[in-house]
Each structure stands twice: as structure tokens, then as C-alpha cells.
Motif scaffolding. Structure first.
Motif, PDB file in Angstrom:
ATOM      1  N   UNK A 189     -49.781   9.227  29.991  1.00 16.11           N
ATOM      2  CA  UNK A 189     -48.727   8.299  29.603  1.00 16.11           C
ATOM      3  C   UNK A 189     -49.271   7.196  28.694  1.00 16.11           C
ATOM      4  N   UNK A 190     -50.335   6.543  29.107  1.00 17.05           N
ATOM      5  CA  UNK A 190     -50.889   5.444  28.308  1.00 17.05           C
ATOM      6  C   UNK A 190     -51.510   5.946  27.010  1.00 17.05           C
ATOM      7  N   UNK A 191     -52.132   7.110  27.037  1.00 21.59           N
ATOM      8  CA  UNK A 191     -52.684   7.694  25.805  1.00 21.59           C
ATOM      9  C   UNK A 191     -51.591   7.977  24.787  1.00 21.59           C
ATOM     10  N   UNK A 192     -50.467   8.512  25.242  1.00 12.82           N
ATOM     11  CA  UNK A 192     -49.347   8.790  24.346  1.00 12.82           C
ATOM     12  C   UNK A 192     -48.728   7.522  23.785  1.00 12.82           C
ATOM     13  N   UNK A 193     -48.567   6.521  24.619  1.00 12.25           N
ATOM     14  CA  UNK A 193     -48.009   5.241  24.167  1.00 12.25           C
ATOM     15  C   UNK A 193     -48.966   4.589  23.163  1.00 12.25           C
ATOM     16  N   UNK A 194     -50.256   4.606  23.461  1.00 10.87           N
ATOM     17  CA  UNK A 194     -51.247   4.036  22.547  1.00 10.87           C
ATOM     18  C   UNK A 194     -51.246   4.787  21.212  1.00 10.87           C
ATOM     19  N   UNK A 203     -47.724   4.147  14.410  1.00 10.06           N
ATOM     20  CA  UNK A 203     -46.631   3.384  13.793  1.00 10.06           C
ATOM     21  C   UNK A 203     -47.174   2.174  13.035  1.00 10.06           C
ATOM     22  N   UNK A 204     -48.094   1.462  13.641  1.00  8.86           N
ATOM     23  CA  UNK A 204     -48.600   0.238  13.025  1.00  8.86           C
ATOM     24  C   UNK A 204     -49.681   0.509  11.984  1.00  8.86           C
ATOM     25  N   UNK A 205     -50.618   1.402  12.319  1.00  6.91           N
ATOM     26  CA  UNK A 205     -51.784   1.589  11.456  1.00  6.91           C
ATOM     27  C   UNK A 205     -51.871   2.972  10.810  1.00  6.91           C
ATOM     28  N   UNK A 206     -50.849   3.802  10.957  1.00  5.84           N
ATOM     29  CA  UNK A 206     -50.907   5.189  10.485  1.00  5.84           C
ATOM     30  C   UNK A 206     -51.262   5.332   9.022  1.00  5.84           C
ATOM     31  N   UNK A 207     -50.514   4.688   8.140  1.00  2.00           N
ATOM     32  CA  UNK A 207     -50.785   4.794   6.705  1.00  2.00           C
ATOM     33  C   UNK A 207     -52.117   4.156   6.337  1.00  2.00           C
ATOM     34  N   UNK A 212     -55.242   6.293   4.705  1.00  2.00           N
ATOM     35  CA  UNK A 212     -55.830   5.923   3.423  1.00  2.00           C
ATOM     36  C   UNK A 212     -57.314   5.594   3.577  1.00  2.00           C
ATOM     37  N   UNK A 213     -57.664   4.853   4.625  1.00  2.00           N
ATOM     38  CA  UNK A 213     -59.060   4.445   4.825  1.00  2.00           C
ATOM     39  C   UNK A 213     -59.956   5.647   5.093  1.00  2.00           C
ATOM     40  N   UNK A 214     -59.463   6.614   5.839  1.00  2.00           N
ATOM     41  CA  UNK A 214     -60.275   7.789   6.162  1.00  2.00           C
ATOM     42  C   UNK A 214     -60.148   8.884   5.118  1.00  2.00           C
ATOM     43  N   UNK A 215     -59.340   8.667   4.094  1.00  2.00           N
ATOM     44  CA  UNK A 215     -59.193   9.570   2.950  1.00  2.00           C
ATOM     45  C   UNK A 215     -58.952  11.013   3.365  1.00  2.00           C
ATOM     46  N   UNK A 216     -58.021  11.199   4.292  1.00  3.64           N
ATOM     47  CA  UNK A 216     -57.631  12.558   4.680  1.00  3.64           C
ATOM     48  C   UNK A 216     -58.566  13.229   5.668  1.00  3.64           C
TER      49      UNK A 216
END
Length: 177
Positions: free
Chosen positions: A9-14, A20-24, A28-32
Motif C-alpha cells: 500500500x505505502x509503496x504504491x502511494x509513494x 505525479x510530482x517528479x515524473x517528468x 529528463x534527468x535520467x535521460x530515458x
């Protein structure tokens, strides 16, 4: 067993919060570097898998705390709930989003057979310009030449007969026979 449910549960929420917050930003930072996580199979999308794992954890926590069921029964119900939630996420979110993708990209090889409008008159032995629709809702101007050596005035409707050397060879569109 409750630790497993809470972890899921907590892993999925995290995971949801981070994507949502840091996805893009992370992408971009990890370049794919994490592109391997996006499986080719429609059922094995990260969204459906994480949704199922989170549902498994949540159902397990709730069933452990608020029912008198035995652990095997709780596991079966939690797995069934996870499968149902995963299927629901796929059909109500992932599949509609995939189907709604619309590209404005095009290839010159796709131009054959398309109908266009002449913007700059096309002389019998020279070049003019045509406007045609491409992709979902895009338009493009392209260099055009007469396919059959006839002059075509501005505003005429034409059909692309051939594409050669990045030039569209067009012929007047005559729908009346």
C-alpha cells in the motif's frame, strides 16, 4: 502478513506521489534510463501493475483489521481485488489515454493519394506550392510540380500522384468525370 500489505500500500502511494510530482523531471534527468519499465504488453503497464499492487495492499490491510477472515482467505480476496482494480485502471485510464494520442508527425512517403490545394500556381515545367492536411489536425505547405505537365492555377484542388526527391507531383482533381 500485515507488514506485506502495508508495504504494498505505502509503496504504491509513494510511487504515485513521486511519478505525479517528479515524473517528468526524473525522466529528463535520467535521460530515458528507466524506459525499460514501460513494457510493450498493454497489460503490463506500470500504471496497471502499481495500481494492482496498491489495491492488494489496501485490501489486505482492511481485511486484516476489520474482518475475522483467515489469512488464506484474505490473500485470495486481496489478489482478486488487485486483479479487478488493475483491469479497471487499464480499461478506464491506460487504454483511453493510449487511444487518444494524436501525432502531428508525418512522412513524405505518406503523401501519395492525399488531396491538396494549390497555394502558389504550378507551371507546366516548374514548381509551385500546395497545402495539405497531415497527422491529426495539422497542415503543411510542400513544393509541388505538375505530374502531367499542365499548368495548375492557385486555389485548384489537386491529388498527390507521386513523391520524388521531396517534391509532390500533383494532378488536377476532377471529380466530375
Amino acid at each position: 502478513m500485515e507488514v506485506l500489505f502495508w508495504s504494498c500500500l505505502l509503496g504504491g502511494v509513494l510511487y504515485a506521489i513521486v511519478t505525479v510530482i517528479f515524473g517528468d523531471l526524473l525522466g529528463t534527468a535520467l535521460d530515458g534510463a528507466l524506459d525499460f519499465l514501460s513494457a510493450d504488453s498493454p497489460w503490463l503497464q506500470p500504471m496497471t501493475l502499481v495500481g494492482g499492487v496498491t489495491a492488494f495492499g489496501g485490501a489486505g490491510v482492511l481485511l486484516t483489521r476489520y474482518t475475522e477472515l483467515a489469512i488464506p482467505a484474505i490473500l485470495v480476496i486481496a489478489v482478486l481485488g488487485a486483479v479487478l482494480i488493475g483491469i479497471g485502471v487499464y480499461f478506464m485510464y491506460v487504454k483511453p489515454m493510449k487511444d487518444s494520442e494524436n501525432s502531428t508527425g508525418y512522412s513524405m512517403t505518406e503523401m501519395g493519394g492525399k488531396i491538396a490545394e494549390v497555394l502558389v500556381p504550378i507551371p507546366a515545367t516548374g514548381y509551385g506550392e500546395v497545402l495539405l492536411r497531415v497527422g491529426g489536425a495539422g497542415v503543411t505547405n510542400q513544393i509541388a510540380a505538375s505530374f502531367n505537365g499542365q499548368t495548375i492555377e492557385a486555389g485548384a484542388r489537386v491529388v498527390v500522384v507521386e513523391v520524388k526527391d521531396d517534391t509532390l507531383f500533383v494532378s488536377r482533381l476532377d471529380l466530375e468525370g
